[in-house]
Scaffold this active site. Structure first.
Site, mmCIF file in Angstrom:
data_model
loop_
_atom_site.group_PDB
_atom_site.id
_atom_site.type_symbol
_atom_site.label_atom_id
_atom_site.label_comp_id
_atom_site.label_asym_id
_atom_site.label_seq_id
_atom_site.Cartn_x
_atom_site.Cartn_y
_atom_site.Cartn_z
ATOM 1 C CG HIS A 83 -12.300 -3.214 8.161
ATOM 2 N ND1 HIS A 83 -12.331 -1.847 7.970
ATOM 3 C CD2 HIS A 83 -11.924 -3.396 9.460
ATOM 4 C CE1 HIS A 83 -11.967 -1.232 9.082
ATOM 5 N NE2 HIS A 83 -11.719 -2.144 10.004
ATOM 6 N NE ARG A 108 -8.771 -9.764 -5.192
ATOM 7 C CZ ARG A 108 -9.882 -9.230 -4.709
ATOM 8 N NH1 ARG A 108 -10.981 -9.218 -5.453
ATOM 9 N NH2 ARG A 108 -9.922 -8.696 -3.503
ATOM 10 C CD GLU A 131 -4.834 5.404 4.282
ATOM 11 O OE1 GLU A 131 -5.989 5.210 4.739
ATOM 12 O OE2 GLU A 131 -4.448 4.918 3.218
ATOM 13 C CE LYS A 148 -4.109 -2.014 2.159
ATOM 14 N NZ LYS A 148 -3.689 -3.414 1.962
#
Length: 626
Positions: free
Chosen positions: A235, A297, A200, A116
Site C-alpha cells: 500500500h 496536502r 468497501e 474516511k
C-alpha cells in the site's frame, strides 16, 4: 507575498520548498532534530532552529516547538510539507491562532476529509461517485458481517482513520470475516486510537488514480489533471506517472470534474489530492472509477504533475497562502508530454526490503532528469525517519520516452554502502506489463520474484570489477608492474572475492558489463543496473589480505629481487619457493605459507624493494574460472 517562511519538515520536501521560496525572494527557516543537525535542508535554509531529540515525536511532531521557532525567528508563515503534522487540523489551527500564516487548507477542510466514512458521505452528497460499501454508525460485528454479505465477497475492511495501508484487511469469504474484523480493529486502535471501520467492495484489478486540485480564498478551484499511482508495495506508492495511461478525454473530464466538485464541497484552499480507485480489468471508464479519499496536502509525487503542466505547485501554495488568486484558470492549464517518478528508498530488496542505514560514502545520481533529494555525499541515512532518500523524475514527449529516460537514471545510480531499491525499480520499468501499461495495485506482488534483482554478480560484472581494480593499480605507485608476468605475454588479472567465493579474473577473457565503480583499499565496488556489488581483493602495502589471512608475501628487509620462481595464477604448495631476494650479500628464499594460488605478483627480477613491501599475494581458496 509572504516574506519569511518556516518549513516544518525535513529531507527532500524541505529542500524542495526552500528552492521555490528562494526563487520568490522569501527568507527560509529550517527546523531540525539531533539526527538532522548537519542535514542538507539545514544547510540550505537562511536560518535553522533545533527543536528536539531524533525521534519524530520529540521533534518534528512537536507543534508547540515549531510554532515557538517561527516566533523566535520572525517567520510569517509555516509550510508543513507532507507527513508529520501536514494533515493535523489542530496544529493548523494552532498556527493560525498564533497569528501565523498556514500554508495549507483551512483546518475545517482537513477535518472534513480526515475520517474516511464522513468524507465518503460528504462526497456522495456532492455527486462524487463513491465505492459501493457500508458507512453506517452501527459498528456491531453482526451488522458489519451482514453488510459484507450484502455487498458480496471479496470485501475490504478499512479503518476510517487509517492510512499507509494500516487498518485494512481484504476478506475473501464470510468464514474469514470475524477474524479479519478483530485484527483490523486491533491494528486501527493501536495505530490511530480509533477502531471504527467501514466496508468497501473489493475491486479485483484496482488502479490508483488521483487528481491534483487547487483552491484559493477567492472561491476558485481547478484541477491539474490526474496521476496513476498503481505501482505499490504494501500500500506504499513506488512509481507514479502522469497522465494516467489509457485515460481518454471523456473519462478525464468526468474524473477531474468530480475532483473539483469534491474540493468545492469542503471550500478547499491550497493543494490537495482527490484519490480514486478504478476497475482496471477493462479500459478506464468514468462509471468504473470511485472516490476513495482526499489528501489535504502536497503529495510526494507532485513533481510529475509539475512536469506535464509546467507549473510550480509550491509557488502556487505560497501565492494562495499570501491571499493571491490561483496563478492560472482552468482553461489555461493543459497536458504536455509524460512524466514518471520513482522513489529511491534506502532498503535492500534482496533481504526483504529491510531498511538500510549509514553514511553515504559514495552518492551519485547523475545529472540527467530531475532529482529531488535531501542528502548529499557524506550525509547519513538515519533509522529515525522515512527511508526515501530521493525521487528520480523523468519527462518526455511520450510515455515510452519517459520510461527510457528514467531507466537511464536508475541505471546510473551509484549509492554506497547504503543499499537502495534502484535495481528493483529498474526491473519494474523494464517489465513487459509495465511497458504495455497493464497496471494495477497488485503488479508488484504478482511479479515480486522477477523484480527483486539477483545480489550475486555474474561473470561480466566480475570482469568489470577487475577492470576497475586494474585501472586503480595502474594509476598508483605500482602501476607499471600491474599485470606483469615473467616469461609470458602480459596478462592482466586480479583476484576478487564476492558471495563467499574467490576468482582469478581477467577482463580480457570475455564480455564486460557496462558498469562504473571505484577501488578503495581492500575492496572494489561496481555499480551496474542500479545495484552495487562489493568485491574483496588483496591489499598492496599491507601484510593482510582482504580475503585470506597470512597470504601476503612481504619483504623482510630492503633488497633486490634476483629470481621469481612462479607466475601469476600458478597453483603452489606449502613451502614451495616463490621469490629470491638478495639482501646484505645473502640470498633469502620466500616460500608459500600454504597451498594456494598466486593472486598477485608485484615484482620482477632486478627490482629494488623496501622492507614490508608486498611482493606477492596468495589465496588459499580454490579458484573458479570465470
Amino acid at each position: 507575498m509572504i516574506k519569511s517562511l518556516l518549513i516544518a519538515n525535513r529531507g527532500e520536501i524541505a529542500c524542495r520548498v526552500i528552492r521555490t521560496a528562494r526563487k520568490l525572494g522569501i527568507r527560509t527557516v529550517a527546523v531540525y532534530s539531533d539526527a538532522d543537525a548537519k542535514a542538507l535542508h539545514v544547510r540550505m535554509a537562511d536560518e535553522a532552529v533545533h527543536i528536539g531529540p531524533s525521534p519524530a515525536r520529540q521533534s518534528y511532531l512537536r507543534g508547540d516547538k515549531i510554532i515557538e521557532a517561527a516566533k523566535q525567528t520572525g517567520a510569517e508563515a509555516i509550510h508543513p510539507g507532507y507527513g508529520f503534522l501536514s494533515e493535523n487540523a489542530d496544529f493548523a489551527q494552532d498556527v493560525i491562532d498564533a497569528g501565523l500564516i498556514w500554508v495549507g487548507p483551512k483546518p475545517e477542510s482537513i477535518r472534513a476529509m480526515g475520517l474516511k466514512d464522513a468524507a465518503k458521505k460528504l462526497m456522495a452528497e456532492a455527486g462524487v461517485p463513491v465505492t459501493p460499501g457500508y458507512l453506517g454508525e452501527d459498528q456491531s460485528a453482526d451488522r458489519l458481517k451482514a453488510e459484507a454479505n450484502a455487498i458480496g465477497y471479496p470485501v475490504l475492511i478499512k479503518a476510517v482513520a487509517g492510512g499507509g495501508g494500516k487498518g485494512m484487511r481484504k476478506v475473501d469469504a464470510a468464514a474469514d470475516f470475524d477474524d479479519a474484523l478483530e485484527s483490523c480493529r486491533r491494528e486501527a486502535a493501536s495505530s490511530f486510537g480509533n477502531d471504527v471501520v467501514l466496508l468497501e467492495k473489493w475491486i479485483e484489478s484496482p488502479r490508483h488514480i488521483e487528481v491534483q486540485v487547487f483552491g484559493d480564498s477567492h472561491g476558485n478551484v481547478v484541477h491539474l489533471f490526474e496521476r496513476d499511482c498503481s505501482l505499490q508495495r504494501r500500500h506504499q506508492k513506488v512509481i507514479e506517472e502522469a497522465p494516467a495511461p489509457g485515460m481518454d478525454e471523456a473519462t478525464r473530464e468526468a474524473v477531474c470534474g468530480a475532483a473539483v466538485r469534491a474540493a468545492k464541497a469542503v471550500n478547499y484552499e491550497g493543494a490537495g489530492t482527490i484519490e480514486f480507485i478504478a476497475d482496471g480489468s477493462e479500459a478506464l471508464r468514468a462509471d468504473r472509477i470511485w472516490f476513495m479519499e482526499m489528501n489535504t496536502r502536497l503529495q510526494v509525487e507532485h513533481p510529475v504533475t509539475e512536469e506535464i503542466t509546467g507549473q510550480d505547485l509550491v509557488e502556487w501554495q505560497l501565492r494562495v497562502a499570501s491571499g493571491e488568486p490561483l496563478p492560472k484558470p482552468q482553461e489555461e492549464l493543459s497536458i504536455k508530454g509524460h512524466a514518471i517518478e520513482a522513489r529511491l528508498y534506502a532498503e535492500d530488496p534482496a533481504k526483504g526490503f529491510l531498511p538500510s542505514i549509514g553514511n553515504l560514502e559514495h552518492f551519485e545520481l547523475g545529472d540527467e532528469g530531475r532529482v529531488e533529494t535531501g542528502v548529499e555525499e557524506g550525509d547519513a541515512i538515519s533509522p529515525f525517519y522515512d527511508p526515501m532518500i530521493a525521487k528520480l523524475v523523468a519527462a518526455g514527449e511520450t510515455r515510452d520516452d519517459s520510461i527510457a529516460a528514467l531507466t537511464a537514471m536508475l541505471d546510473g545510480t551509484e549509492v554506497w554502502p547504503v543499499r537502495t531499491n534502484a535495481g528493483f525499480l529498474l526491473n519494474a520499468l523494464l517489465h513487459p506489463d509495465f511497458a504495455a501499461a497493464r497496471l494495477d495495485t497488485g503488479f508488484i506482488g504478482r511479479n515480486l520474484d522477477a523484480l527483486v534483482p539477483n545480489e550475486a554478480p555474474n561473470v561480466s560484472i566480475y570482469r568489470a570489477a577487475a577492470m576497475v581494480a586494474l585501472a586503480e593499480a595502474e594509476d598508483g605507485s605500482s602501476g607499471e608492474l600491474a599485470g606483469f608476468r615473467l616469461n609470458a605475454p602480459a596478462r592482466r588479472s586480479v583476484a576478487l572475492s564476492a558471495a563467499g567465493s574467490t576468482r582469478i579474473v581477467s577482463p580480457d577473457d570475455g564480455e564486460i558489463a557496462a558498469a562504473s565503480g571505484f577501488a578503495d583499499g581492500e575492496r572494489v565496488v561496481v555499480f551496474y543496473e542500479g545495484q552495487a556489488f562489493e568485491f574483496g581483493r588483496s591489499v598492496r602495502g599491507s601484510a593482510t589480505a582482504a580475503f585470506a589471512s597470512n597470504g601476503a608475501i612481504v619483504s623482510p628487509m630492503p633488497g633486490k629481487v634476483t629470481a621469481t620462481e612462479v607466475s601469476l595464477g600458478d597453483h603452489v604448495t606449502k613451502g614451495q619457493r616463490l621469490l629470491t631476494l638478495e639482501a646484505m650479500k645473502m640470498e633469502h628464499a620466500l616460500v608459500a605459507p600454504f597451498d594456494g594460488v598466486v593472486a598477485e605478483l608485484n615484482v620482477a627480477v632486478g627490482d629494488q624493494v623496501q622492507v614490508d613491501a608486498v611482493l606477492a599475494q596468495m589465496i588459499s581458496a580454490e579458484p573458479s574460472a570465470p
